[in-house]
Design an enzyme around this catalytic site. Structure first.
Site, PDB file in Angstrom:
ATOM      1  N   LYS A 103      -7.301   7.512  -8.539  1.00 14.78           N
ATOM      2  CA  LYS A 103      -6.805   7.493  -7.164  1.00 14.78           C
ATOM      3  C   LYS A 103      -6.556   8.929  -6.724  1.00 14.78           C
ATOM      4  CE  LYS A 103      -2.953   6.457  -4.204  1.00 14.78           C
ATOM      5  NZ  LYS A 103      -1.495   6.251  -4.180  1.00 14.78           N
ATOM      6  N   GLY A 164       7.093   6.010   0.891  1.00 14.56           N
ATOM      7  CA  GLY A 164       8.492   5.777   0.564  1.00 14.56           C
ATOM      8  C   GLY A 164       9.391   5.472   1.738  1.00 14.56           C
ATOM      9  N   ALA A 190       1.209   2.924   0.741  1.00 12.89           N
ATOM     10  CA  ALA A 190       2.340   3.703   1.264  1.00 12.89           C
ATOM     11  C   ALA A 190       2.973   3.064   2.486  1.00 12.89           C
ATOM     12  CB  ALA A 190       1.934   5.144   1.597  1.00 12.89           C
ATOM     13  N   GLY A 191       4.311   3.032   2.450  1.00 14.81           N
ATOM     14  CA  GLY A 191       5.091   2.619   3.610  1.00 14.81           C
ATOM     15  C   GLY A 191       5.516   1.168   3.648  1.00 14.81           C
ATOM     16  N   ASN A 212       5.007   0.674  -4.664  1.00 11.89           N
ATOM     17  CA  ASN A 212       5.845   1.306  -5.674  1.00 11.89           C
ATOM     18  C   ASN A 212       7.304   1.299  -5.239  1.00 11.89           C
ATOM     19  OD1 ASN A 212       5.751   4.457  -7.584  1.00 11.89           O
ATOM     20  ND2 ASN A 212       6.928   2.628  -7.864  1.00 11.89           N
TER      21      ASN A 212
END
Length: 260
Positions: A103, A164, A190-191, A212
């Protein structure tokens, strides 16, 4: 149910059982990481090569908790701010662990952590020529996403909102445009903040989501991992089922025929 059985998630030639990919950072320890991954049902995890110990056996090591023969490790370039750093990181990952499926993320600045798309496209070209299969973190710009695909990206990974942030999908229109034009998997990266965000992404037609912070930073990470597992499955099934058409006026649920 036959259609569901045939609905296989393929990335760079690999068939995955789960459309949920999870990260391995931000947990209290590797034990919690392993329990969250198990609860999520994910069979691919991202590993920040510069931050997560996967080789130094003198320190706690991730591979003692997650078996790379059972879970696909996806090395990433988290923390890289230019092409040179990203290329060096992934070349080291290939030398150390034999990883070619990777990635790529090349960040623009430390405040927004937005992708530097010029450096990202440049890096993608080089990595593909070197035989890597590259899943690429990118902005939600359809034109730049197409540029990545044209240069050999194995998956397009647009952000839903800043890394995040937990803000969820901020631009459904652009994400939908990317999905419609792409011939490679589109994975939201993301987000995402909570399970319902993942369901929305899947209902749009995304091939998968990468989570994550939303799991690792939850008050109960293991339970949240299970919630995301269910959310991704539900969102995918909803997309495959095909939602009803929207209407600005009411439509009675029961037929008029046979009214007394």
């Amino acid at each position: 149910m036959d259609n569901l059985n045939k609905d296989i998630f393929k990335v760079a030639g690999k068939s995955l059982k789960s459309r949920l990919i999870v990260g391995t950072g931000k947990y209290k320890n590797f034990s919690e990481t392993a329990r969250a991954v198990e609860a999520s049902g994910a069979d691919m995890v991202t590993v920040a090569v510069r931050r997560v110990n996967i080789l130094n056996k003198k320190q706690p090591i991730l591979t003692d908790y997650l078996n790379p023969k059972k879970i696909i490790f996806l090395p990433n370039t988290a923390g890289c701010y230019n092409s040179e750093e990203a290329l060096r990181t992934l070349r080291l990952a290939r030398e150390m662990g034999g990883w070619k499926l990777v990635k790529l993320e090349v960040l623009g600045d430390k405040k927004t952590l937005y992708p530097n798309m010029l450096e990202t496209i440049k890096s993608t070209k080089i990595l593909v020529k070197e035989g890597f299969k590259v899943m690429v973190y990118c902005t939600d710009d359809p034109l730049l996403a197409k540029k990545l695909e044209d240069n050999g990206a194995s998956a397009i990974m647009p952000l839903a909102s800043p890394i995040g942030s937990g803000l969820g999908l901020q631009n459904k229109i652009n994400i939908s445009l990317i999905i419609k034009q792409s011939k490679v998997p589109v994975i939201i990266d993301a987000g995402i903040g909570t399970a319902s965000d993942a369901t929305i992404a899947m209902e749009l037609g995304c091939d998968g989501v990468l989570i994550n912070s939303a799991i690792a930073n939850a008050k109960k990470p293991i339970l949240m991992a299970k919630a995301f597992k269910d959310a991704v499955i539900s969102g995918r099934n909803s997309y495959l089922a095909g939602r009803m058409n929207k209407n600005y006026f009411a439509s009675a649920s029961s037929p008029n025929r046979g009214l007394i």
